[in-house]
Design a protein around this motif. Structure first.
Motif, mmCIF file in Angstrom:
data_model
loop_
_atom_site.group_PDB
_atom_site.id
_atom_site.type_symbol
_atom_site.label_atom_id
_atom_site.label_comp_id
_atom_site.label_asym_id
_atom_site.label_seq_id
_atom_site.Cartn_x
_atom_site.Cartn_y
_atom_site.Cartn_z
ATOM 1 N N ARG A 283 46.596 43.612 47.660
ATOM 2 C CA ARG A 283 45.393 44.423 47.540
ATOM 3 C C ARG A 283 45.427 45.599 48.528
ATOM 4 O O ARG A 283 45.111 46.734 48.189
ATOM 5 C CB ARG A 283 44.167 43.549 47.814
ATOM 6 C CG ARG A 283 42.869 44.137 47.277
ATOM 7 C CD ARG A 283 41.657 43.525 47.940
ATOM 8 N NE ARG A 283 41.637 42.075 47.927
ATOM 9 C CZ ARG A 283 40.878 41.342 47.114
ATOM 10 N NH1 ARG A 283 40.115 41.933 46.241
ATOM 11 N NH2 ARG A 283 40.885 40.040 47.195
ATOM 12 N N PRO B 90 42.774 47.068 55.261
ATOM 13 C CA PRO B 90 41.766 47.064 54.187
ATOM 14 C C PRO B 90 40.625 48.070 54.358
ATOM 15 O O PRO B 90 39.838 48.245 53.439
ATOM 16 C CB PRO B 90 41.224 45.626 54.220
ATOM 17 C CG PRO B 90 41.560 45.099 55.559
ATOM 18 C CD PRO B 90 42.776 45.828 56.038
ATOM 19 N N SER C 19 38.413 50.271 51.447
ATOM 20 C CA SER C 19 38.860 49.822 50.129
ATOM 21 C C SER C 19 37.667 49.708 49.192
ATOM 22 O O SER C 19 36.531 49.547 49.636
ATOM 23 C CB SER C 19 39.534 48.446 50.241
ATOM 24 O OG SER C 19 40.738 48.553 50.957
ATOM 25 N N LYS D 258 34.542 49.985 46.870
ATOM 26 C CA LYS D 258 33.339 50.812 46.923
ATOM 27 C C LYS D 258 33.099 51.420 48.313
ATOM 28 O O LYS D 258 32.492 52.477 48.436
ATOM 29 C CB LYS D 258 32.135 49.979 46.499
ATOM 30 C CG LYS D 258 30.813 50.689 46.681
ATOM 31 C CD LYS D 258 29.984 50.765 45.422
ATOM 32 C CE LYS D 258 28.803 51.691 45.643
ATOM 33 N NZ LYS D 258 27.931 51.782 44.497
ATOM 34 N N SER D 259 33.584 50.745 49.375
ATOM 35 C CA SER D 259 33.283 51.246 50.724
ATOM 36 C C SER D 259 33.936 52.600 51.011
ATOM 37 O O SER D 259 33.658 53.224 52.025
ATOM 38 C CB SER D 259 33.650 50.214 51.796
ATOM 39 O OG SER D 259 35.029 50.186 52.012
ATOM 40 N N VAL E 175 33.118 55.242 49.699
ATOM 41 C CA VAL E 175 32.037 56.240 49.740
ATOM 42 C C VAL E 175 31.528 56.474 51.164
ATOM 43 O O VAL E 175 30.879 57.478 51.431
ATOM 44 C CB VAL E 175 30.822 55.856 48.843
ATOM 45 C CG1 VAL E 175 31.243 55.722 47.389
ATOM 46 C CG2 VAL E 175 30.136 54.587 49.334
ATOM 47 N N SER F 230 32.953 51.094 58.809
ATOM 48 C CA SER F 230 32.578 51.862 57.619
ATOM 49 C C SER F 230 31.097 52.234 57.649
ATOM 50 O O SER F 230 30.730 53.341 57.257
ATOM 51 C CB SER F 230 32.955 51.114 56.333
ATOM 52 O OG SER F 230 32.155 49.988 56.151
#
Lengths: 301, 387
Positions: A23, A135, A138, A140-141, A143, A161
Motif C-alpha cells: 500500500r 504512509p 495516503s 483521502k488524507s 487533501v 496531517s
C-alpha cells in the motif's frame, strides 16, 4: 528545496511485499517518489507495483538515498542494521513497537556512520508536491497537504496531517512534513530537524506538534537558547497534554530514576515554559497554529 | 510494564545479584522465629511512608497480613506480602540504570546515599549522585570512575546484565545495603520492562495495565478488544465525571481533542479511542458503553482524516445505537476518509427520521474547531433543560 527528501531521492522499501508495504509503495509512486527497489528476504525476483523485489540490499546495484522500514517489529533490528551496513544515509522507520534495546543498538551503530534515522513509529516524510515516503498523505488524507513554505515536525502521525490541514485552511502550504514518532528513544527530533529547515530557503516558518513525556521539546528549547545568533524563522508549537495532566491520567511511572534523569522535564507545563523562553510561540488549542503562523509571517505577532 | 518488588527480585537473582531472601505470602503466614520485614507489594511508590513496610514478629505478621490482604492500599488491591529477611545495615546505596531519551543510550545512576529520597539528594546535593552514560555497543567502561569499591562494581556489572537480558526500560536497586561484614544485598528494587519485547522476556509476567481498580464500564470496554483483534476499540477506556461522551480516533488526535474540549470549558464523561479500521460491531459495542452513562449532555465523535478506516462502517456502528437510544442531546461528528459520503447520508437520514440532533463536519472544519462547537451546543442544551 525541501528537507531530507525531494523529487530526486531514490527510495528502497524494506518489507515491500507485506500488506502495508504494498500500500505504501503504491501511494509513494502516486506522489511521484522514485521507488527503486524493495527488499523482502525470500521474495527476491517478485515485483510490487512494477518495483523489483530483492532478497537483500546487497543484491541491489543501484544507488539508494533512503530506506523505508515497514518490516514487523521482531525483524526491524536486522533490517535497520542491513541499511547501516550498506551506508544508505537516511532511514525512515515506520514500524511500531520495536523493542527499545534494539533501537538503542541501531542508534549507536547509525551514529558511528552519521546515518540519519527518522522514527520509529513514523508515519513518514512528505516533501509536499515533490516526493514522500511512508504512509503519510495516503488516500483521502492527501487533501490535508498543499505545497508551500511551512515546515512541520510532529510527534504524532495523525496530527502531522491535521496540522497541515489547519495551515492549509489559514492559506499556508507546507515544504516538508516530518512525522518523527514518539517512542522513548527516537531518531532525528525537533532540535536536529529545525537546523535542516533553517538552511532550506523554501521554508519560511516551522510548526511543531509536541507531546508530554521525553525531553525532545526541552532539548530544542535549550538548543535555541544557546545559539550564538537567534533562530531566523518563526516557530509555532502546539504541545498536547493539558487533559492528561489535568485529569492525572499518566502512563506507568518510571520511578525514582525517571525523576532524576528528566528532573522536572517531561510535563506540558515545563515544555511550554522552556519553549516560550526560547522564543517559540505556543498555541493553546491546536487549530490556532494556522492563524498564529499567518500573523507572525505578516509581522502581526 | 512495571513490576512489583518480588518480581523484580526474581530478575536480579537470575543475574546472580544477592537479594534479601523473602517469603511471598498470598493467604496465610507460616510460623517463623525472630523478626522479619513485612512489605506490602504495590506498584506505586511511597508504601514505606504510608505504613506498608514494618519490622514484625510472627504474631504481628499474622495480624497485619489479615489487615492488608484483599484490602485497598495506595489505590491498589493488595494480593501479596513479602516477608523479607531482615538485613543489618551499615550503609545504604542507590543504583539504577535507565534510558536517557535525549542521548539515546542507557545511563547509570549511583549514589552513596541510597534510601527512600534519592530525588531529594539530587536536589539538595547533586554532587552525591553520579551519572554515567553507557556506550550501548561496548557496555559499561571505566567502573573506577563510578566507585572504587570492587564489590559494588560487581553489582553494577550484574545489574547491567540484568537490564539487557530482560529488556528493561529501567531498573533500580534502592537500597543496596552493605552489612557490617561488608556484604551487599539488594533489599528493594523498581523494574519497568519493555512491553514491546514481551515475546523474549525470560520470565513471562502476567499482563497488567494499571494499578487502579477498573470500573465496570472500563472492564466492559477492554473486553471488546480482547476477543476481536480487527482494529482497536475500547483498549483504552477511562471513566470520567463529565457530561460529554467521547468517541475519538487516533492517539495524538484523541489527546489534542480532549485538550481542546477542556480548554473550551467542556467536561468529558469518558476517555476512549477507536482506530485502525475496526468492524462495525466493535464500534457499536463501544458506543453502547459510552452512552450508558446517566446525565449526558452531548456526544463527540472525532478524528483526523482517515487514510483507510472505513468511515461509513465505523459511523454506522454509532448510528445503530443512536437510533436505539434516541438521545435528545447534541451529537457533533467530525470525520472524513474512505466512504465518508455514504456515512454523511446515513447520518442525515438518522437525523431526519429519528429527530437526532446531529451536526456533521468534514475536512473543511478543523478538528479542534468541532470541539468548540460541541462544547457550545452542549452548554445550550443544558441551559435549555434548566430554563
Amino acid at each position: 528545496m525541501a528537507i531530507l527528501i525531494n523529487e530526486n531521492t531514490r527510495f528502497l522499501i524494506q518489507g515491500i511485499t507485506g500488506k502495508q508495504g504494498q500500500r505504501t509503495c503504491q501511494e509513494m509512486l502516486l506522489a511521484g517518489s522514485k521507488v527503486i527497489a524493495g527488499v523482502t528476504p525470500g521474495k527476491g525476483g517478485q515485483e510490487v507495483e512494477g518495483v523489483p523485489v530483492y532478497n537483500s540490499i546487497a543484491e541491489i546495484s543501484e544507488k539508494i538515498d533512503c530506506s523505508v522500514i515497514l518490516v514487523p517489529p521482531k525483524f526491524a533490528k536486522a533490517a535497520i542494521l542491513e541499511v547501516i551496513n550498506a551506508n544508505i544515509p537516511l532511514i525512515n522507520i515506520v514500524t511500531e513497537n520495536i523493542p527499545v534495546h534494539d533501537m538503542a543498538y541501531c542508534f549507536s551503530k547509525a551514529k558511528e556512520k552519521n546515518i540519519r534515522i527518522i522514527g520509529p513509529t513514523s508515519a513518514g516524510i512528505n516533501s509536499v508536491g515533490k516526493s514522500k515516503c511512508g504512509p503519510i498523505g495516503s488516500g483521502k488524507s492527501k487533501v490535508s497537504f498543499t505545497p508551500g513554505n511551512i515546515g512541520i515536525i510532529s510527534r504524532s502521525g495523525g496530527m502531522s496531517s491535521e496540522t497541515s490541514l489547519v495551515l492549509k485552511q489559514a492559506g499556508l502550504g507546507q515544504s516538508t512534513v516530518v512525522s518523527i514518532g514518539s517512542d522513548i528513544l527516537m531518531g532525528e527530533s525537533f532540535k536536529e530537524l529545525i537546523q535542516d529547515f533553517e538552511k532550506d530557503e523554501e521554508t519560511k516558518g516551522i510548526v511543531l506538534f509536541g507531546e508530554i513525556g521525553g525531553t525532545a521539546e526541552e532539548d530544542l528549547a535549550e538548543y535555541l537558547k544557546k545559539r550564538s545568533t537567534p533562530y531566523p524563522k518563526p516557530i509555532v508549537a502546539f504541545i498536547s497534554g493539558t487533559f492528561v495532566e489535568t485529569y492525572n491520567i499518566q502512563n506507568v511511572s518510571l520511578g525514582h530514576a525517571g525523576a532524576i534523569i528528566e528532573g522536572d522535564k517531561g510535563t506540558r507545563k515545563a515544555k511550554v515554559k522552556a519553549l516560550k523562553e526560547a522564543g517559540v510561540l505556543i498555541a493553546e488549542v491546536h487549530h490556532e497554529v494556522g492563524d498564529m503562523m499567518k500573523k507572525v509571517l505578516q509581522n502581526e505577532l | 510494564m512495571k513490576l512489583k518488588e518480588f518480581e523484580g527480585k526474581q530478575l536480579l537473582e537470575l543475574s546472580n545479584i544477592v537479594i534479601s531472601k523473602g517469603i511471598l505470602i498470598k493467604d496465610s503466614v507460616q510460623p517463623f522465629e525472630g523478626e522479619k520485614v513485612f512489605k506490602v507489594q504495590t506498584l506505586s511508590g511511597g508504601r514505606g511512608k504510608s505504613g506498608g513496610v514494618k519490622v514484625v514478629n510472627y504474631e504481628e505478621a499474622k495480624t497485619l497480613a489479615t489487615t492488608f490482604l484483599g484490602s485497598e492500599f495506595l489505590n491498589e488491591t493488595i494480593t501479596e506480602i513479602l516477608l523479607d529477611e531482615k538485613i543489618e545495615i551499615a550503609k545504604e546505596y542507590y543504583l539504577g540504570i535507565m534510558f536517557d531519551t535525549s542521548k539515546r543510550k542507557p545511563i547509570l545512576i549511583f549514589s552513596e546515599e541510597g534510601g527512600v529520597d534519592i530525588e531529594e539528594i539530587k536536589k539538595s546535593s547533586p554532587e552525591k549522585v553520579i551519572l554515567k552514560e553507557i556506550n550501548f555497543l561496548e557496555g559499561i567502561q571505566d567502573l573506577n570512575s563510578i566507585t572504587t569499591n570492587l564489590k559494588i562494581q560487581e553489582v553494577i556489572t550484574k545489574l547491567y546484565d540484568c537490564f539487557q537480558k530482560n529488556d528493561c526500560r529501567m531498573i533500580e536497586i534502592n537500597p543496596l545495603v552493605e552489612t557490617p561484614e561488608e556484604d551487599f544485598f539488594a533489599v528493594d528494587c523498581v523494574t519497568v520492562l519493555d512491553d514491546d519485547a514481551r515475546y523474549r522476556w525470560p520470565i513471562q509476567f502476567e499482563e497488567r495495565t494499571d494499578n487502579r481498580k477498573a470500573t465496570a464500564r472500563e472492564i466492559a470496554a477492554h473486553e471488546i478488544d480482547r476477543n476481536d483483534h480487527r482494529g482497536v476499540a475500547g483498549k483504552t477506556f477511562v471513566d470520567l465525571d463529565g457530561d460529554i461522551a467521547i468517541l475519538t480516533s487516533g492517539g495524538g488526535a484523541t489527546m489534542t481533542l480532549m485538550d481542546a474540549l477542556i480548554e473550551f470549558g467542556g467536561k468529558p464523561a469518558n476517555f476512549t479511542e477507536y482506530s485502525g479500521n475496526p468492524p462495525q460491531e466493535k464500534v457499536e459495542k463501544l458506543t453502547k458503553i459510552v452512552l450508558e452513562k446517566e446525565g449526558l449532555n452531548g456526544l463527540f465523535v472525532a478524528g483526523v482524516i482517515a487514510n483507510f478506516t472505513n468511515i461509513y462502517e465505523t459511523l454506522k456502528g454509532i448510528i445503530n445505537i443512536l437510533i436505539e437510544k434516541k438521545p435528545k442531546f447534541p451529537i457533533v461528528i467530525r470525520r472524513a476518509g474512505p466512504h465518508d459520503e455514504e456515512a454523511k447520508e446515513a447520518l442525515m437520514n438518522a437525523k431526519k427520521e429519528y429527530g437526532l440532533d446531529i451536526h456533521y463536519f468534514d475536512e473543511n472544519t478543523a478538528m479542534t474547531e468541532a470541539a468548540k462547537i460541541m462544547v457550545e451546543l452542549s452548554q445550550k442544551y443544558k441551559d435549555g433543560n434548566t430554563n
